[in-house]
Enzyme design. Structure first.
Site, mmCIF file in Angstrom:
data_model
loop_
_atom_site.group_PDB
_atom_site.id
_atom_site.type_symbol
_atom_site.label_atom_id
_atom_site.label_comp_id
_atom_site.label_asym_id
_atom_site.label_seq_id
_atom_site.Cartn_x
_atom_site.Cartn_y
_atom_site.Cartn_z
ATOM 1 C CE LYS A 13 11.800 8.651 -3.620
ATOM 2 N NZ LYS A 13 10.695 7.686 -3.593
ATOM 3 N NE ARG A 88 7.171 12.034 -6.429
ATOM 4 C CZ ARG A 88 7.689 11.836 -5.228
ATOM 5 N NH1 ARG A 88 8.659 12.576 -4.785
ATOM 6 N NH2 ARG A 88 7.218 10.866 -4.473
ATOM 7 N NE ARG A 133 3.403 10.109 3.663
ATOM 8 C CZ ARG A 133 4.472 10.003 2.885
ATOM 9 N NH1 ARG A 133 5.675 9.864 3.417
ATOM 10 N NH2 ARG A 133 4.344 10.020 1.577
ATOM 11 N NE ARG A 144 2.478 8.196 -2.559
ATOM 12 C CZ ARG A 144 2.845 7.729 -1.362
ATOM 13 N NH1 ARG A 144 1.920 7.327 -0.506
ATOM 14 N NH2 ARG A 144 4.096 7.685 -1.016
HETATM 15 P P1 B4P Z 1 10.631 5.651 1.981
HETATM 16 O O1 B4P Z 1 10.977 4.762 0.832
HETATM 17 O O2 B4P Z 1 11.742 6.264 2.680
HETATM 18 O O3 B4P Z 1 9.555 6.653 1.416
HETATM 19 P P2 B4P Z 1 9.881 7.589 0.169
HETATM 20 O O4 B4P Z 1 9.935 6.728 -1.063
HETATM 21 O O5 B4P Z 1 11.093 8.406 0.461
HETATM 22 O O6 B4P Z 1 8.723 8.618 0.143
HETATM 23 P P3 B4P Z 1 7.430 8.654 -0.777
HETATM 24 O O7 B4P Z 1 7.773 8.474 -2.232
HETATM 25 O O8 B4P Z 1 6.470 7.684 -0.193
HETATM 26 O O9 B4P Z 1 6.833 10.080 -0.583
HETATM 27 P P4 B4P Z 1 7.382 11.551 -0.858
HETATM 28 O O10 B4P Z 1 7.491 12.148 0.467
HETATM 29 O O11 B4P Z 1 8.599 11.630 -1.733
HETATM 30 O O12 B4P Z 1 9.909 4.858 3.085
HETATM 31 C C1 B4P Z 1 8.859 3.962 2.853
HETATM 32 C C2 B4P Z 1 8.687 2.974 4.020
HETATM 33 O O13 B4P Z 1 9.474 1.822 3.774
HETATM 34 C C3 B4P Z 1 9.124 3.520 5.375
HETATM 35 O O14 B4P Z 1 8.149 3.184 6.322
HETATM 36 C C4 B4P Z 1 10.434 2.796 5.668
HETATM 37 O O15 B4P Z 1 10.640 2.551 7.034
HETATM 38 C C5 B4P Z 1 10.260 1.504 4.905
HETATM 39 N N1 B4P Z 1 11.524 0.961 4.411
HETATM 40 C C6 B4P Z 1 12.518 1.642 3.800
HETATM 41 N N2 B4P Z 1 13.525 0.804 3.466
HETATM 42 C C7 B4P Z 1 13.143 -0.457 3.870
HETATM 43 C C8 B4P Z 1 13.763 -1.760 3.791
HETATM 44 N N3 B4P Z 1 14.954 -1.969 3.226
HETATM 45 N N4 B4P Z 1 13.067 -2.800 4.291
HETATM 46 C C9 B4P Z 1 11.850 -2.640 4.848
HETATM 47 N N5 B4P Z 1 11.217 -1.433 4.970
HETATM 48 C C10 B4P Z 1 11.873 -0.355 4.476
HETATM 49 O O16 B4P Z 1 6.181 12.205 -1.720
HETATM 50 C C11 B4P Z 1 4.857 12.330 -1.228
HETATM 51 C C12 B4P Z 1 4.019 13.193 -2.168
HETATM 52 O O17 B4P Z 1 4.574 14.545 -2.222
HETATM 53 C C13 B4P Z 1 3.949 12.785 -3.634
HETATM 54 O O18 B4P Z 1 2.972 11.788 -3.885
HETATM 55 C C14 B4P Z 1 3.616 14.139 -4.324
HETATM 56 O O19 B4P Z 1 2.239 14.443 -4.227
HETATM 57 C C15 B4P Z 1 4.365 15.159 -3.490
HETATM 58 N N6 B4P Z 1 5.695 15.458 -4.075
HETATM 59 C C16 B4P Z 1 6.895 15.178 -3.511
HETATM 60 N N7 B4P Z 1 7.906 15.552 -4.325
HETATM 61 C C17 B4P Z 1 7.315 16.092 -5.442
HETATM 62 C C18 B4P Z 1 7.826 16.629 -6.658
HETATM 63 N N8 B4P Z 1 9.139 16.690 -6.897
HETATM 64 N N9 B4P Z 1 6.939 17.084 -7.578
HETATM 65 C C19 B4P Z 1 5.633 17.045 -7.353
HETATM 66 N N10 B4P Z 1 5.074 16.527 -6.238
HETATM 67 C C20 B4P Z 1 5.910 16.044 -5.285
#
Ligand code: B4P
Length: 187
Positions: A13, A88, A133, A144
């Site tokens: 995302k 979420r 992280r 998660r």
């Molecule tokens: P991303 O996929 O970009 O990570 P994310 O899902 O956006 O973030 P995540 O869900 O982990 O955490 P968030 O900050 O929202 O990247 C993952 C990895 O994959 C990266 O290293 C990237 O380079 C790699 N990648 C991506 N695409 C790829 C591809 N095609 N091929 C290979 N590699 C690839 O949330 C963190 C915490 O914040 C939550 O657990 C919660 O505690 C809190 N939080 C956030 N929003 C909240 C909400 N609305 N309500 C309550 N708590 C919340």
């Protein structure tokens, strides 16, 4: 354009949102990033959020809505935004509906990025090596993913009922996934 990006932790995302920002010229609003900024600044909100995030649980809905509202009512978001990580759970989905109604806005797209659980675990393990992280450890990632299955997956159905969901295959390179998204958004 107002877009919500849905998908499991590690589904891409944040990665895809950053690429979309360059094309659409609207801000990327990631609640995870907003919390991490508050943690880095050691604000009271950040300290409370850190405790919850380090366990892989969700930060309280009212707190999360507060930071979201503050962000999407800034001037750079008048023409749209890309929401990443919000809503979420179903309560947050309802809260967002109410907030958008209050602001006289509506969502154009909800993009659900689909990636196999094994793949997201591998991606997050790789990120853990690079970024360190505190919520990317194996045990926390497992929690998660459970939280996602139980609380966040129903959000996709919420938007399916509103007919704005498109499922995006999240497999393949970052560029492949971006191309699929751009085909849906038609630019
Ligand atoms: P991303 O996929 O970009 O990570 P994310 O899902 O956006 O973030 P995540 O869900 O982990 O955490 P968030 O900050 O929202 O990247 C993952 C990895 O994959 C990266 O290293 C990237 O380079 C790699 N990648 C991506 N695409 C790829 C591809 N095609 N091929 C290979 N590699 C690839 O949330 C963190 C915490 O914040 C939550 O657990 C919660 O505690 C809190 N939080 C956030 N929003 C909240 C909400 N609305 N309500 C309550 N708590 C919340």
């Amino acid at each position: 354009m107002r877009i919500v990006l849905l998908g499991a932790p590690g589904s891409g995302k944040g990665t895809q949102a950053k690429l979309l920002v360059e094309k659409l010229n609207i801000p990327h609003v990631s609640t995870g990033d907003l919390f991490r900024a508050a943690i880095a600044a050691k604000t009271p909100l950040g300290l409370a959020a850190k405790e919850v995030m380090d366990k892989g649980d969700l930060v309280a809905d009212e707190i999360t809505l507060g930071i979201l509202k503050e962000r999407i009512t800034q001037n750079d978001a008048v023409n749209g935004f890309i929401l990443d990580g919000f809503p979420r759970n179903l309560i947050q989905s309802e809260m967002l509906e109410d907030l958008l109604l209050e602001l006289n806005m509506s969502l154009d797209h909800a993009l659900l990025i689909q990636v196999d659980p094994d793949e997201v675990v591998a991606r997050i393990a790789k990120r853990a090596e690079i970024e360190g992280r505190t919520d990317d450890t194996e045990e926390v990632v497992r929690n998660r993913l459970n939280v996602y299955k139980e609380q966040t997956a129903p959000v996709g159905d919420f938007y399916k009922e509103k007919n704005i969901v498109t499922e995006i295959l999240g497999k393949g390179s970052i560029e492949d996934v971006q191309e699929r998204i751009q085909a849906v958004l038609r630019f």
